[in-house]
Design a protein around this motif. Structure first.
Motif, PDB file in Angstrom:
ATOM      1  N   ILE A  10      32.242  52.111  78.839  1.00 23.71           N
ATOM      2  CA  ILE A  10      31.294  51.017  79.055  1.00 23.71           C
ATOM      3  C   ILE A  10      29.981  51.380  78.365  1.00 23.71           C
ATOM      4  N   PRO A  11      29.549  50.612  77.363  1.00 23.94           N
ATOM      5  CA  PRO A  11      28.264  50.904  76.720  1.00 23.94           C
ATOM      6  C   PRO A  11      27.113  50.674  77.692  1.00 23.94           C
ATOM      7  N   LYS A  12      26.009  51.355  77.469  1.00 23.87           N
ATOM      8  CA  LYS A  12      24.889  51.278  78.425  1.00 23.87           C
ATOM      9  C   LYS A  12      24.380  49.855  78.592  1.00 23.87           C
ATOM     10  N   GLU A  13      24.501  49.029  77.538  1.00 26.26           N
ATOM     11  CA  GLU A  13      24.016  47.655  77.624  1.00 26.26           C
ATOM     12  C   GLU A  13      24.838  46.802  78.598  1.00 26.26           C
ATOM     13  N   LEU A  14      26.055  47.266  78.920  1.00 24.40           N
ATOM     14  CA  LEU A  14      26.953  46.473  79.768  1.00 24.40           C
ATOM     15  C   LEU A  14      27.240  47.132  81.114  1.00 24.40           C
ATOM     16  N   THR A  15      26.485  48.164  81.458  1.00 26.35           N
ATOM     17  CA  THR A  15      26.772  48.881  82.705  1.00 26.35           C
ATOM     18  C   THR A  15      26.635  47.995  83.942  1.00 26.35           C
ATOM     19  N   CYS A  16      25.756  47.020  83.896  1.00 26.66           N
ATOM     20  CA  CYS A  16      25.591  46.151  85.072  1.00 26.66           C
ATOM     21  C   CYS A  16      26.784  45.206  85.256  1.00 26.66           C
ATOM     22  N   PHE A  17      27.679  45.165  84.274  1.00 29.42           N
ATOM     23  CA  PHE A  17      28.872  44.317  84.371  1.00 29.42           C
ATOM     24  C   PHE A  17      30.125  45.159  84.645  1.00 29.42           C
ATOM     25  N   LEU A  21      34.284  44.386  84.192  1.00 30.60           N
ATOM     26  CA  LEU A  21      35.018  45.099  83.152  1.00 30.60           C
ATOM     27  C   LEU A  21      36.212  45.845  83.737  1.00 30.60           C
ATOM     28  N   LYS A  22      36.000  46.501  84.865  1.00 30.21           N
ATOM     29  CA  LYS A  22      37.099  47.237  85.486  1.00 30.21           C
ATOM     30  C   LYS A  22      38.142  46.295  86.085  1.00 30.21           C
ATOM     31  N   ASP A  23      37.703  45.151  86.583  1.00 28.31           N
ATOM     32  CA  ASP A  23      38.655  44.158  87.097  1.00 28.31           C
ATOM     33  C   ASP A  23      39.629  43.712  86.008  1.00 28.31           C
ATOM     34  N   PHE A 167      33.798  36.331  82.444  1.00 22.63           N
ATOM     35  CA  PHE A 167      32.405  36.104  82.063  1.00 22.63           C
ATOM     36  C   PHE A 167      32.222  34.648  81.642  1.00 22.63           C
ATOM     37  N   ASN A 168      31.248  33.973  82.241  1.00 21.65           N
ATOM     38  CA  ASN A 168      31.038  32.573  81.900  1.00 21.65           C
ATOM     39  C   ASN A 168      30.236  32.439  80.606  1.00 21.65           C
ATOM     40  N   PRO A 169      30.301  31.295  79.952  1.00 21.58           N
ATOM     41  CA  PRO A 169      29.630  31.093  78.663  1.00 21.58           C
ATOM     42  C   PRO A 169      28.122  31.343  78.701  1.00 21.58           C
ATOM     43  N   GLU A 170      27.491  31.072  79.822  1.00 14.08           N
ATOM     44  CA  GLU A 170      26.048  31.290  79.914  1.00 14.08           C
ATOM     45  C   GLU A 170      25.699  32.773  79.781  1.00 14.08           C
ATOM     46  N   ILE A 171      26.490  33.622  80.425  1.00 14.22           N
ATOM     47  CA  ILE A 171      26.263  35.063  80.307  1.00 14.22           C
ATOM     48  C   ILE A 171      26.514  35.519  78.881  1.00 14.22           C
ATOM     49  N   MET A 172      27.566  35.016  78.266  1.00 19.89           N
ATOM     50  CA  MET A 172      27.959  35.471  76.938  1.00 19.89           C
ATOM     51  C   MET A 172      26.904  35.157  75.875  1.00 19.89           C
ATOM     52  N   SER A 173      26.177  34.081  76.062  1.00 18.78           N
ATOM     53  CA  SER A 173      25.162  33.706  75.063  1.00 18.78           C
ATOM     54  C   SER A 173      23.777  34.267  75.381  1.00 18.78           C
ATOM     55  N   ALA A 174      23.628  34.898  76.537  1.00 18.43           N
ATOM     56  CA  ALA A 174      22.311  35.392  76.951  1.00 18.43           C
ATOM     57  C   ALA A 174      21.945  36.683  76.235  1.00 18.43           C
ATOM     58  N   SER A 175      20.662  36.863  75.948  1.00 20.59           N
ATOM     59  CA  SER A 175      20.158  38.109  75.357  1.00 20.59           C
ATOM     60  C   SER A 175      20.108  39.175  76.440  1.00 20.59           C
ATOM     61  N   ILE A 176      20.613  40.371  76.119  1.00 19.87           N
ATOM     62  CA  ILE A 176      20.664  41.421  77.138  1.00 19.87           C
ATOM     63  C   ILE A 176      20.038  42.729  76.653  1.00 19.87           C
ATOM     64  N   THR A 177      19.483  42.752  75.439  1.00 14.13           N
ATOM     65  CA  THR A 177      18.852  43.964  74.913  1.00 14.13           C
ATOM     66  C   THR A 177      17.429  43.659  74.476  1.00 14.13           C
ATOM     67  N   LEU A 178      16.640  44.711  74.289  1.00 15.34           N
ATOM     68  CA  LEU A 178      15.247  44.536  73.876  1.00 15.34           C
ATOM     69  C   LEU A 178      15.134  43.912  72.494  1.00 15.34           C
ATOM     70  N   ASP A 179      16.124  44.154  71.655  1.00 11.86           N
ATOM     71  CA  ASP A 179      16.097  43.537  70.317  1.00 11.86           C
ATOM     72  C   ASP A 179      16.814  42.191  70.312  1.00 11.86           C
ATOM     73  N   GLU A 180      17.026  41.635  71.504  1.00 13.88           N
ATOM     74  CA  GLU A 180      17.545  40.274  71.704  1.00 13.88           C
ATOM     75  C   GLU A 180      18.986  40.081  71.223  1.00 13.88           C
ATOM     76  N   PHE A 183      24.947  39.146  74.871  1.00 16.02           N
ATOM     77  CA  PHE A 183      26.103  39.763  75.519  1.00 16.02           C
ATOM     78  C   PHE A 183      27.297  39.740  74.575  1.00 16.02           C
ATOM     79  N   GLN A 184      27.511  38.604  73.926  1.00 16.91           N
ATOM     80  CA  GLN A 184      28.653  38.459  73.029  1.00 16.91           C
ATOM     81  C   GLN A 184      28.576  39.425  71.849  1.00 16.91           C
ATOM     82  N   ASP A 185      27.384  39.651  71.295  1.00 16.96           N
ATOM     83  CA  ASP A 185      27.211  40.584  70.180  1.00 16.96           C
ATOM     84  C   ASP A 185      27.604  41.997  70.598  1.00 16.96           C
TER      85      ASP A 185
END
Length: 266
Positions: A10-17, A21-23, A167-180, A183-185
């Motif tokens: 699990i990359p650090k950017e996705l640890t809150c998910f 991921l394990k499911d 994962f719903n589409p809203e999460i997938m399109s949301a920016s989750i890193t400082l460089d924007e 999630f999908q990227d």
């Protein structure tokens, strides 16, 4: 298996998910081709298959010998149900497949056959001179390669249609890193799944062919995936992939009569 027992990257950017991921995590055997000849009964890409005097090398509808693509000896792996614990699974493709057949689900373009476990393999035929007229010039795998398998767990891949179950589409399109980065990227970078493998989740260049078809979703298990790789001298078309799918219940019953071959390239 309890999710706590599933060890996944699990990359650090996705640890809150991590729970999602394990499911989604499924067992996979990642295949590493080694530039080394294999015994006739061992797992391999290309080369020569394990056959006995009472077996026939598969032929296509044009009465031409099919090309031996891969062989998996399940006793070398550590996969649990629905995969068998032993036995040999062989994959053959018609020479017509090399001409970019569109209706690749039709069985006369390929053959998958299972050989139950044997105590020894001393009855293997050694004379393959009958294949001397087979043209391998366009065959996607240039050399025989022995396969080493590493069994682990992996989360749903970036292109698998079941990603939307976690994962719903809203999460997938949301920016989750400082460089924007979205999630999908990040997910594409981490879980593209472009590996040689058995089980786990597939890789697609465009989209999952099963996405909008209940009929095709019947093929819920990845039986074998081979990806183009320059280092391994494997090339299907224009950097394409070859993937064999089966229904998990049929796999558990060792029924390989209904396989879907997916061919894709850029």
């Amino acid at each position: 298996m309890n999710n706590f027992d599933k060890v996944i990257y699990i990359p650090k950017e996705l640890t809150c998910f991590h729970t999602y991921l394990k499911d989604s995590a499924e067992q996979v055997a990642l295949l590493k081709p080694i530039q080394s000849p294999a015994f006739l009964h061992e797992s391999k890409f290309a080369g020569l298959p394990y056959l006995t005097n009472i077996m026939e090398h598969p032929k296509d509808v044009h009465n031409q010998y099919m090309l031996f693509l891969a062989q998996i000896n399940f006793s070398e792996l550590q996969l649990s149900n629905p995969f068998p614990k032993s036995g040999i699974l062989q994959f053959y493709i018609s020479q017509q497949c090399l001409e970019k057949v569109k209706h690749h689900y039709e069985h006369y373009h390929f053959k998958v056959q299972y050989l139950p476990h044997r105590e020894n393999y001393s009855d293997a035929i050694q004379d393959f001179t009958y294949l001397k007229e087979v043209n391998l010039e366009q065959f996607p795998i240039k050399h025989e390669m022995k396969l080493q398998a590493k069994t682990q767990y992996e989360p749903v891949s970036a292109m698998d249609y079941r990603l939307e179950n976690y994962f719903n589409p809203e999460i997938m399109s949301a920016s989750i890193t400082l460089d924007e980065r979205s999630f999908q990227d990040v997910y594409l970078e981490s879980y593209l799944a472009a590996d040689h493998k058995i089980g786990g989740y597939p890789y697609f260049i465009n989209e999952d062919f099963r996405k909008n078809s209940k009929f095709l979703q019947h093929y819920d298990t990845l039986l074998l995936q081979i990806v183009s790789n320059d280092a391994h001298q494997i090339m299907w078309g224009d950097s394409g992939i070859m993937s064999f799918f089966i229904n998990s219940k049929m796999l558990e019953q060792l029924d390989f009569s209904d396989i879907y071959l997916h061919l894709e390239e850029y």
